[in-house]
Design a protein around this motif. Structure first.
Motif, mmCIF file in Angstrom:
data_model
loop_
_atom_site.group_PDB
_atom_site.id
_atom_site.type_symbol
_atom_site.label_atom_id
_atom_site.label_comp_id
_atom_site.label_asym_id
_atom_site.label_seq_id
_atom_site.Cartn_x
_atom_site.Cartn_y
_atom_site.Cartn_z
ATOM 1 N N VAL A 584 -24.455 9.262 26.789
ATOM 2 C CA VAL A 584 -24.480 8.332 27.921
ATOM 3 C C VAL A 584 -25.697 7.429 27.798
ATOM 4 C CG1 VAL A 584 -23.302 9.973 29.424
ATOM 5 C CG2 VAL A 584 -25.812 9.890 29.398
ATOM 6 N N ARG A 588 -29.203 6.400 32.817
ATOM 7 C CA ARG A 588 -28.565 7.301 33.769
ATOM 8 C C ARG A 588 -29.303 8.630 33.876
ATOM 9 N NH1 ARG A 588 -22.313 7.271 32.288
ATOM 10 N NH2 ARG A 588 -22.563 9.465 32.911
ATOM 11 N N LEU A 589 -30.080 8.970 32.864
ATOM 12 C CA LEU A 589 -30.758 10.268 32.817
ATOM 13 C C LEU A 589 -32.201 10.197 33.271
ATOM 14 C CD1 LEU A 589 -29.553 11.105 29.193
ATOM 15 C CD2 LEU A 589 -28.422 11.779 31.323
ATOM 16 N N THR A 655 -26.330 15.436 32.317
ATOM 17 C CA THR A 655 -25.450 14.750 33.262
ATOM 18 C C THR A 655 -24.787 15.738 34.215
ATOM 19 O OG1 THR A 655 -23.694 14.926 31.605
ATOM 20 C CG2 THR A 655 -24.903 12.836 31.711
ATOM 21 N N GLU A 658 -24.481 14.825 37.817
ATOM 22 C CA GLU A 658 -23.684 13.639 38.123
ATOM 23 C C GLU A 658 -22.268 14.008 38.573
ATOM 24 O OE1 GLU A 658 -25.349 10.220 35.017
ATOM 25 O OE2 GLU A 658 -23.422 11.200 34.667
#
Length: 946
Positions: A584, A588-589, A655, A658
């Protein structure tokens, strides 16, 4: 104490610094008499190329230990021939300390250990024997030592601070550390402010040469502010890579401020003696890059400039994985599921993560607000109302029946209310002033149980409690007291730089109380409170992660299909959790925009998701034009999770949190992070607050809903929405109305804020991305059946201009939303009948005059709670426990009707009886069987309207 002047120009200065995501800083570095003079045209400081080289044959076994003078930790080393005054004294660990994130290793043996980094090992000082300029690079040469050779160079960086690199090549095996001691140093008396992460800030100077490890640094630097200018030393961004997640175990360097002469001096040490990279072999060089920073601004502005310029902090997130509305709906589903671990019999959320066998609630105002906004009677009945009773009856918010449990000092007593003054005042306000018992409880706490005749009106409690009492009662004596005491607070804690620690745990107790100051500004409109709130928010921002810089690449996580295994849960035997391996985008991390939990637990809690600061910073940003606070706010909330994410990021990047199903598993099957089940509703309040504030800001105030204050504790402060109407593009008296899954959008980047008006449905869509969005909107036919098969006209507002009308056909329409913009629809002819909201907003015209009583029997307390005409209850609890009673019964009659009975066979002994809207009295008798088998009775008593 050093005094500072609060300048309105600080706000303008912050605005001026926001022209570009990466704020250019043109600095020069020139060689003058063997030193480097760095200037940006306004600030000028001299840096020497001086180093101190540490070496020892034996591993000094660097380990963190708890500090004696504050609730933090620092590296310590085993050192030979340690002087007594350099040794560490053993600190006795309290049995009440424990739980998630508490690393017992910091309380390990201190025998032969020192915190003093200059006493940790033998050293030699290195000063240049030669300096020469070659192009834009200054090179320094040093005499060879028995331990190795050192080289150093300084060079100009276009648009940024000069770089400095040292390269050390050892000639002997051993444990080494190279310290840069060439930055300008100052006597503490000259220093206006200083900063060494995480706890030494403003004018709180380390009492000895403590080092801060890089993994605890929001930016890896130390700073000093002298004569109106700031100087500092910072690690180059490449020295703190994105992968792996920065932790104690992979930490490569440290920073410090307290130099060998006791002066204030920015310093950097790499590698950390006895840690990663410290053991070196002959002939293998070690190199490290730094930046030499100068700026003619206060520290909290320099922090912003460095974050943007050196580490590329910017508004980097978008929804990507879920709309915020979908996340909210999923969390509400979760709160009502068995996985939420709400214990019905105890009326509280399980707190077994920290304290096995316990329950803990934060505030009843959070679930009450959620029930209102979501128009959800089930949530009110099953969660909100039971938590009201809990907060009114328990002695502490942490309740545990197990008398042997000592961790975090739980209580078994029903001797409430444990709710703070602000919550009691908020409940009284929610009742429309028709539940006098709530005001009585609030006043008793506020005035610290003083007899009424000894109370000075308004005076007695904290200034922020006085504000909430004013909001609840309208009595100006409370507001006058709040303002007087807030002015004193501003003078003491904002205009004056503190020099001593407060006894703090969470970062919002290290920083000024900017949230409460903003609340006071919102109530009074007096600018000095906004300016103080802004200054406090900038101080709090210095606890927010700005590193490591986010690479423009994908990162593979959950390798082998396994999620990270949080050490605390691993130690408790929780099996490792599975999660699909995937690649990803790195952003996002990222933890940037979040804070670690606290000064005690930031060893293992890299970043917590409870980002209470986000909506408050978003409001301050809109009021002041401060784009840095805006970017922090967005970074903390947007695109992080699709359901309740647990508490924190730790161990590795993943993730896992998420995923929409992340929390939908038993407690002993979650190993990624800890779950504090009492955080569910506070997080929902933060997310609603963010939605409302984002819509208000983007609409330039055309959409506005007043929120009340929810205090909670720690990072659980938020706003209460839903109890008061607002405005929406010219429509007044509209009510937030956001039942679960009200609508769906075809583009994940659109959040929405919905309200109901007089025959109208009003929805604002806010774009969380930097691209234009065209999306189909589908309204839920189960919630809006009148839309099915018909066409309705919608008034359209785009970026705050009325652009015309469009049709909603069969519950569907398409909208266009500009990048980071707002588009609103006002659908006419839609008559919405709420399922629950009106029950909490429809109040009695008069309350019950006699709504509270205290009995000798079981030391019982009885009260009539009037939260709405249709939401009256009689609640009774006993303070006596199962050491006195086997079981207890309640017999009652309402307005002379037939007697009804309730029985409770286990402690806590408590009863709830619904009371009809038109009832005027309830007559009650309690009875119980004692532990020795005797039946005892209370005699009858009543609560009544007259």
């Amino acid at each position: 104490m050093k005094r500072i002047i609060l300048l309105t120009g600080l706000i303008a200065g912050a605005m001026a610094l926001q022209a570009a995501p990466r704020e250019p800083q043109q600095m020069t570095a020139t060689l003058q008499k063997g030193t480097v003079v760095v200037t940006n045209g306004k600030a000028r400081f001299t840096f020497r190329a001086d180093f101190r080289l540490f070496r020892t044959d034996k591993d000094p076994k660097m380990e963190l230990r708890t500090l004696p003078d504050c609730r933090f930790f620092a590296p310590s080393w085993i050192a030979d021939n340690l002087a007594p005054e350099k040794a560490i004294a053993q600190i006795k660990q309290s049995k009440s300390m424990g739980g998630d994130g508490i690393d017992d290793s910091v309380s390990g043996s201190v025998k032969g250990r020192t915190f003093d980094l200059f006493a940790a090992a033998p050293f030699t000082d290195l000063t240049p024997s030669k300096a020469e300029m070659a192009g834009d690079t200054i090179r320094f040469s040093y005499p060879a030592t028995a331990w190795g050779t050192l080289e150093c160079r300084v060079w100009a960086v276009d648009g940024s601070a000069p770089g400095m690199e040292f390269r050390f090549t050892p000639t002997r095996e051993g444990y080494y550390s190279v310290g840069y001691l060439g930055a300008p140093s100052f006597d503490l008396g000259r220093v206006e402010a200083l900063w060494q992460p995480m706890v030494w800030q403003r004018r709180i100077f380390p009492s000895q040469p403590y080092m801060s490890l890089a993994f605890t640094c929001p930016i890896p630097a130390t700073l000093v502010h002298v004569g109106g200018a700031t100087a500092g030393v910072a690690a180059d961004s490449r020295e703190m890579p994105f992968q792996p997640l920065p932790t104690r175990d992979n930490n490569r360097f440290g920073v410090a401020l307290h130099n060998p002469e006791g002066k204030v001096q920015p310093m950097l040490f790499a590698p950390v003696l006895g840690h990663v990279g410290s053991k070196m072999e002959p002939g293998k060089p070690f190199a490290f890059r730094m930046r030499l920073w100068v700026e003619a601004n206060p520290l909290n502005i320099a922090f912003q400039t460095m974050a943007r310029n050196l580490y590329d902090f910017h508004d980097y997130r978008s929804n990507a994985i879920s709309t915020l509305n979908n996340t909210i709906d999923n969390i509400i589903d979760y709160t009502l599921s068995p996985y939420s671990n709400f214990i019905d019999s105890l009326k509280g959320c399980s707190y077994s993560t920290d304290v096995p066998g316990s329950t803990k609630n934060v505030s009843s105002l959070n679930p009450l607000s959620v029930a209102l906004i979501a128009d959800d009677g089930e949530l009110y009945r099953r969660r909100a109302y039971p938590i009201v009773e809990y907060m009114l009856s328990r002695k502490n918010t942490l309740f545990c029946l197990d008398t042997t449990q000592k961790v975090q000092s739980p209580s078994r007593e029903l001797a409430g209310p444990c709710a703070p003054v602000s919550e009691l005042a908020g409940l009284y306000r929610l009742s429309g002033g028709k539940s006098p018992v709530l005001r009585y409880f609030a006043e008793e706490k506020y005035y610290k149980h003083k007899p009424a005749e000894k109370r000075i009106p308004g005076a007695g409690g904290n200034w922020y409690d006085a504000l909430e009492m004013y909001r609840a009662t309208g009595e100006t004596a409370y507001l006058d007291h709040a303002k007087r005491q807030a002015d004193i607070y501003i003078e003491k804690f904002i205009r004056t730089q503190p020099e001593k620690f407060q006894n703090a745990f969470f970062w919002n107790r290290y920083a000024p109380f900017y949230i409460n100051l903003l609340e006071l500004y919102e109530e009074t409109g007096e600018r000095r409170y906004l300016e103080a709130a802004h200054e406090g928010a900038r101080e709090y921002a210095m606890f927010v992660w700005m590193v490591p810089s986010i690479p423009q690449e994908n990162v593979t996580v959950n390798k082998g299909g396994l999620a990270p295994w949080y050490w605390y849960l691993k130690s408790r035997g929780i099996p490792r959790q599975h999660c699909p391996e995937e690649s990803v985008p790195a952003w996002r991390l990222s933890e940037i925009g979040l804070v670690p939990e606290s000064s005690t637990t930031c060893i293992g809690h890299r970043a917590v998701f409870m980002a209470h600061h986000a909506p408050y910073m978003l409001r301050i940003a809109d009021l002041t034009g401060d784009g840095f606070l805006r970017d922090i706010a967005r970074s903390a909330i947007v695109g992080r999770y699709a359901n309740f994410p647990g508490y924190h990021i730790n161990t590795e990047r993943t993730t896992a949190y998420e995923k929409p199903d992340f929390p939908l598993r038993p407690h002993d099957s979650i190993s990624v992070n800890s779950f504090h089940y009492n955080h569910q509703f506070p997080l929902l309040s933060v997310l609603y607050d963010y939605l409302v504030t984002d819509a208000t800001n983007k609409s330039r105030g055309a959409i506005a809903f007043r929120g009340d204050y929810i205090e909670g504790y720690g990072y659980l402060q938020a706003k209460f929405y839903g109890s008061r109407p607002g405005r929406f593009y010219g429509r007044e008296n509209v009510w937030l109305w956001m039942p679960r899954r009200l609508l769906a959008t075809s583009d994940v980047e659109l959040n929405d804020l919905a309200a109901r008006g007089d025959g109208e449905l009003l929805v604002a869509f806010t774009n969380q991305s930097a691209r234009a969005v065209s999306a189909e909107i589908t309204f839920n036919p189960e919630l809006l059946p009148m839309l099915a098969g018909k066409s309705f006209t919608a008034e359209v507002w785009r970026d705050n201009r009325r652009t015309g009308e469009q049709t909603v056909t069969d519950g569907k329409t398409r909208i266009e939303v500009s990048p980071e913009g707002i588009t609103a629809l006002i659908v006419r002819g839609v008559d919405i009948r709420p399922r629950f909201q009106q029950q909490l907003t429809d109040r009695d015209t008069e309350g019950w005059r006699h709504d509270y009583g205290e009995l000798e029997f079981g030391r019982a307390r009885a009260m009539l709670l009037n939260l709405g005409r249709e939401l009256k209850t009689c609640y009774i609890y006993l303070q006596d426990d199962d050491s006195r009673f086997r079981n207890v019964s309640m017999t009652y009659s309402i307005d002379g009707g037939r007697p009804l009975a309730l029985n409770d066979t286990s402690y806590p002994f408590e009863f709830t009886a619904p009371v009809p809207a038109e009832a005027r009295q309830i007559v009650i008798e309690l009875s119980g069987v004692t532990t020795d088998g005797r039946l005892v009775r209370s005699g009858t008593f009543k609560l009544s309207k007259d």
